[in-house]
Design a protein around this motif. Structure first.
Motif, PDB file in Angstrom:
ATOM      1  N   MET A   1      -3.452   0.759   6.210  1.00  0.00           N
ATOM      2  CA  MET A   1      -2.690   1.977   6.028  1.00  0.00           C
ATOM      3  C   MET A   1      -1.210   1.580   5.961  1.00  0.00           C
ATOM      4  SD  MET A   1      -2.365   5.253   8.581  1.00  0.00           S
ATOM      5  CE  MET A   1      -3.829   6.131   8.209  1.00  0.00           C
ATOM      6  N   ASP A   2      -0.526   2.035   4.936  1.00  0.00           N
ATOM      7  CA  ASP A   2       0.895   1.715   4.811  1.00  0.00           C
ATOM      8  C   ASP A   2       1.744   2.941   5.157  1.00  0.00           C
ATOM      9  OD1 ASP A   2       0.755   3.341   2.568  1.00  0.00           O
ATOM     10  OD2 ASP A   2       0.908   1.715   1.135  1.00  0.00           O
ATOM     11  N   ASN A   3       3.059   2.755   5.147  1.00  0.00           N
ATOM     12  CA  ASN A   3       3.966   3.839   5.546  1.00  0.00           C
ATOM     13  C   ASN A   3       3.857   5.062   4.643  1.00  0.00           C
ATOM     14  OD1 ASN A   3       4.938   2.353   7.694  1.00  0.00           O
ATOM     15  ND2 ASN A   3       6.611   1.482   6.525  1.00  0.00           N
ATOM     16  N   ASN A   4       3.601   4.841   3.358  1.00  0.00           N
ATOM     17  CA  ASN A   4       3.447   5.976   2.453  1.00  0.00           C
ATOM     18  C   ASN A   4       2.236   6.821   2.850  1.00  0.00           C
ATOM     19  OD1 ASN A   4       4.840   3.694   0.939  1.00  0.00           O
ATOM     20  ND2 ASN A   4       5.261   5.430  -0.389  1.00  0.00           N
ATOM     21  N   ASP A   5       1.136   6.153   3.209  1.00  0.00           N
ATOM     22  CA  ASP A   5      -0.048   6.879   3.679  1.00  0.00           C
ATOM     23  C   ASP A   5       0.254   7.646   4.962  1.00  0.00           C
ATOM     24  OD1 ASP A   5      -1.770   6.009   1.635  1.00  0.00           O
ATOM     25  OD2 ASP A   5      -2.270   4.173   2.736  1.00  0.00           O
ATOM     26  N   ARG A   6       0.959   6.990   5.880  1.00  0.00           N
ATOM     27  CA  ARG A   6       1.297   7.651   7.143  1.00  0.00           C
ATOM     28  C   ARG A   6       2.149   8.902   6.886  1.00  0.00           C
ATOM     29  NH1 ARG A   6       2.108   2.139   8.110  1.00  0.00           N
ATOM     30  NH2 ARG A   6       0.503   1.290   9.461  1.00  0.00           N
ATOM     31  N   LEU A   7       3.148   8.770   6.020  1.00  0.00           N
ATOM     32  CA  LEU A   7       4.009   9.909   5.702  1.00  0.00           C
ATOM     33  C   LEU A   7       3.209  11.028   5.045  1.00  0.00           C
ATOM     34  CD1 LEU A   7       6.840  11.206   5.513  1.00  0.00           C
ATOM     35  CD2 LEU A   7       7.081  10.077   3.297  1.00  0.00           C
ATOM     36  N   THR A   8       2.362  10.683   4.097  1.00  0.00           N
ATOM     37  CA  THR A   8       1.555  11.685   3.390  1.00  0.00           C
ATOM     38  C   THR A   8       0.645  12.429   4.360  1.00  0.00           C
ATOM     39  OG1 THR A   8       1.617  10.327   1.396  1.00  0.00           O
ATOM     40  CG2 THR A   8      -0.101  12.016   1.513  1.00  0.00           C
ATOM     41  N   ARG A   9      -0.031  11.694   5.231  1.00  0.00           N
ATOM     42  CA  ARG A   9      -0.952  12.317   6.192  1.00  0.00           C
ATOM     43  C   ARG A   9      -0.201  13.172   7.219  1.00  0.00           C
ATOM     44  NH1 ARG A   9      -6.212   9.177   6.813  1.00  0.00           N
ATOM     45  NH2 ARG A   9      -6.245   7.817   5.004  1.00  0.00           N
ATOM     46  N   LEU A  10       0.962  12.692   7.654  1.00  0.00           N
ATOM     47  CA  LEU A  10       1.749  13.450   8.614  1.00  0.00           C
ATOM     48  C   LEU A  10       2.272  14.738   7.991  1.00  0.00           C
ATOM     49  CD1 LEU A  10       2.907  13.464  11.478  1.00  0.00           C
ATOM     50  CD2 LEU A  10       4.855  12.164  10.619  1.00  0.00           C
ATOM     51  N   ARG A  11       2.736  14.649   6.751  1.00  0.00           N
ATOM     52  CA  ARG A  11       3.205  15.851   6.040  1.00  0.00           C
ATOM     53  C   ARG A  11       2.077  16.865   5.917  1.00  0.00           C
ATOM     54  NH1 ARG A  11       5.342  15.389   0.410  1.00  0.00           N
ATOM     55  NH2 ARG A  11       5.498  17.585   0.802  1.00  0.00           N
ATOM     56  N   ALA A  39       7.761  10.758  -5.111  1.00  0.00           N
ATOM     57  CA  ALA A  39       7.418   9.386  -5.496  1.00  0.00           C
ATOM     58  C   ALA A  39       6.826   8.610  -4.317  1.00  0.00           C
ATOM     59  CB  ALA A  39       8.651   8.662  -6.036  1.00  0.00           C
ATOM     60  N   MET A  40       7.246   8.943  -3.093  1.00  0.00           N
ATOM     61  CA  MET A  40       6.729   8.262  -1.902  1.00  0.00           C
ATOM     62  C   MET A  40       5.348   8.768  -1.497  1.00  0.00           C
ATOM     63  SD  MET A  40       9.893   7.810   0.710  1.00  0.00           S
ATOM     64  CE  MET A  40      11.089   9.014   0.187  1.00  0.00           C
ATOM     65  N   THR A  41       4.998   9.973  -1.938  1.00  0.00           N
ATOM     66  CA  THR A  41       3.754  10.575  -1.457  1.00  0.00           C
ATOM     67  C   THR A  41       2.718  10.801  -2.558  1.00  0.00           C
ATOM     68  OG1 THR A  41       4.729  12.780  -1.664  1.00  0.00           O
ATOM     69  CG2 THR A  41       4.884  11.719   0.486  1.00  0.00           C
ATOM     70  N   THR A  42       3.014  10.387  -3.766  1.00  0.00           N
ATOM     71  CA  THR A  42       2.094  10.586  -4.878  1.00  0.00           C
ATOM     72  C   THR A  42       1.711   9.235  -5.468  1.00  0.00           C
ATOM     73  OG1 THR A  42       3.229  12.657  -5.383  1.00  0.00           O
ATOM     74  CG2 THR A  42       1.757  11.779  -7.072  1.00  0.00           C
ATOM     75  N   ARG A  43       0.428   9.068  -5.694  1.00  0.00           N
ATOM     76  CA  ARG A  43      -0.053   7.816  -6.289  1.00  0.00           C
ATOM     77  C   ARG A  43      -0.084   7.931  -7.810  1.00  0.00           C
ATOM     78  NH1 ARG A  43      -2.744   4.343  -2.617  1.00  0.00           N
ATOM     79  NH2 ARG A  43      -3.124   5.334  -0.614  1.00  0.00           N
ATOM     80  N   ASP A  44       0.151   6.808  -8.485  1.00  0.00           N
ATOM     81  CA  ASP A  44       0.039   6.798  -9.940  1.00  0.00           C
ATOM     82  C   ASP A  44      -1.415   6.538 -10.330  1.00  0.00           C
ATOM     83  OD1 ASP A  44      -0.387   4.084  -9.561  1.00  0.00           O
ATOM     84  OD2 ASP A  44       1.562   3.474 -10.339  1.00  0.00           O
ATOM     85  N   LYS A  45      -1.676   6.390 -11.614  1.00  0.00           N
ATOM     86  CA  LYS A  45      -3.060   6.230 -12.084  1.00  0.00           C
ATOM     87  C   LYS A  45      -3.706   4.942 -11.579  1.00  0.00           C
ATOM     88  CE  LYS A  45      -1.506   4.174 -16.343  1.00  0.00           C
ATOM     89  NZ  LYS A  45      -1.453   4.157 -17.740  1.00  0.00           N
ATOM     90  N   ASP A  46      -2.898   3.951 -11.184  1.00  0.00           N
ATOM     91  CA  ASP A  46      -3.433   2.694 -10.657  1.00  0.00           C
ATOM     92  C   ASP A  46      -3.642   2.744  -9.147  1.00  0.00           C
ATOM     93  OD1 ASP A  46      -3.352   1.563 -13.212  1.00  0.00           O
ATOM     94  OD2 ASP A  46      -1.256   0.941 -12.948  1.00  0.00           O
ATOM     95  N   TYR A  49       1.848   3.757  -5.052  1.00  0.00           N
ATOM     96  CA  TYR A  49       2.942   4.713  -4.901  1.00  0.00           C
ATOM     97  C   TYR A  49       4.092   4.281  -5.798  1.00  0.00           C
ATOM     98  CZ  TYR A  49       0.493   6.658  -0.927  1.00  0.00           C
ATOM     99  OH  TYR A  49      -0.435   7.258  -0.133  1.00  0.00           O
ATOM    100  N   GLU A  50       4.779   5.265  -6.354  1.00  0.00           N
ATOM    101  CA  GLU A  50       5.905   4.971  -7.241  1.00  0.00           C
ATOM    102  C   GLU A  50       7.066   4.367  -6.471  1.00  0.00           C
ATOM    103  OE1 GLU A  50       6.913   8.440  -9.555  1.00  0.00           O
ATOM    104  OE2 GLU A  50       4.795   8.932  -9.792  1.00  0.00           O
ATOM    105  N   GLU A  51       7.246   4.786  -5.227  1.00  0.00           N
ATOM    106  CA  GLU A  51       8.328   4.254  -4.393  1.00  0.00           C
ATOM    107  C   GLU A  51       7.756   3.892  -3.034  1.00  0.00           C
ATOM    108  OE1 GLU A  51      12.567   5.742  -2.543  1.00  0.00           O
ATOM    109  OE2 GLU A  51      11.947   6.527  -4.475  1.00  0.00           O
ATOM    110  N   GLU A  52       7.920   2.630  -2.652  1.00  0.00           N
ATOM    111  CA  GLU A  52       7.407   2.172  -1.366  1.00  0.00           C
ATOM    112  C   GLU A  52       8.348   2.593  -0.241  1.00  0.00           C
ATOM    113  OE1 GLU A  52       4.483   0.657  -0.629  1.00  0.00           O
ATOM    114  OE2 GLU A  52       3.980   0.938  -2.742  1.00  0.00           O
ATOM    115  N   LEU A  53       7.780   2.993   0.869  1.00  0.00           N
ATOM    116  CA  LEU A  53       8.526   3.420   2.041  1.00  0.00           C
ATOM    117  C   LEU A  53       8.538   2.261   3.029  1.00  0.00           C
ATOM    118  CD1 LEU A  53       9.919   5.784   3.513  1.00  0.00           C
ATOM    119  CD2 LEU A  53       7.672   6.482   4.323  1.00  0.00           C
TER     120      LEU A  53
END
Length: 156
Positions: A1-11, A39-46, A49-53
């Motif tokens: 789990m990376d910071n982007n996942d943590r932020l997304t789940r917390l939000r 960009a931090m909370t949305t994944r692209d088609k691959d 995340y567009e921007e790493e946290l």
């Protein structure tokens, strides 16, 4: 789990909107825009995340969350960043506990709501300061279950 996942789940768990995330970052001493938050909370088609946290910015978000929930303490110095490699999960649990004014029993109930069993001593060990003799690194499983329990409690 990376910071982007943590932020997304917390939000999601606390139902925090984009504008509020931008404000929380500002309160924590970081800058950001709605587009950066997306960009931090949305994944692209691959699936990336567009921007790493990074760790520092994530900790600033958590500090800002404490300030947004509990208010600014007059005369208090800005909180020092305490992040060390590998303890992001411990830090998340500690700072969310502070921000939401949760007790240890509240946290155990939240974990129990997510059907995760954790003892009071295990919780105490993951909430301890790194370097303490009873400190225990927190795994992703605890954080996932805690955030799932938060979602159940705050979103219904």
């Amino acid at each position: 789990m990376d910071n982007n996942d943590r932020l997304t789940r917390l939000r999601y768990a606390l139902d925090i909107k984009d504008n509020d995330v931008v404000e929380i970052f500002r309160l924590g001493g970081a800058t950001g825009t709605k587009e950066q938050v997306r960009a931090m909370t949305t994944r692209d088609k691959d699936g990336n995340y567009e921007e790493e946290l990074d760790n520092e910015r994530f900790e600033r978000f958590l500090n800002g969350m404490i300030t947004s929930q509990r208010g600014v303490r007059e005369g208090a110095p800005e909180p020092e960043l305490e992040l060390h490699s590998g303890n992001v999960n411990n830090l998340l649990l500690k700072k969310v506990k502070i921000a939401l004014s949760l007790t240890g029993d509240d946290m155990l109930e939240i974990m129990d709501d997510a059907e995760a069993r954790i003892s009071k001593s295990e919780l105490g060990a993951v909430l301890r300061k790194e370097g303490h003799r009873n400190y225990k690194p927190c795994g992703d499983r605890y954080v996932r279950n805690f955030l799932k329990g938060l979602a159940l409690r705050y979103r219904g």
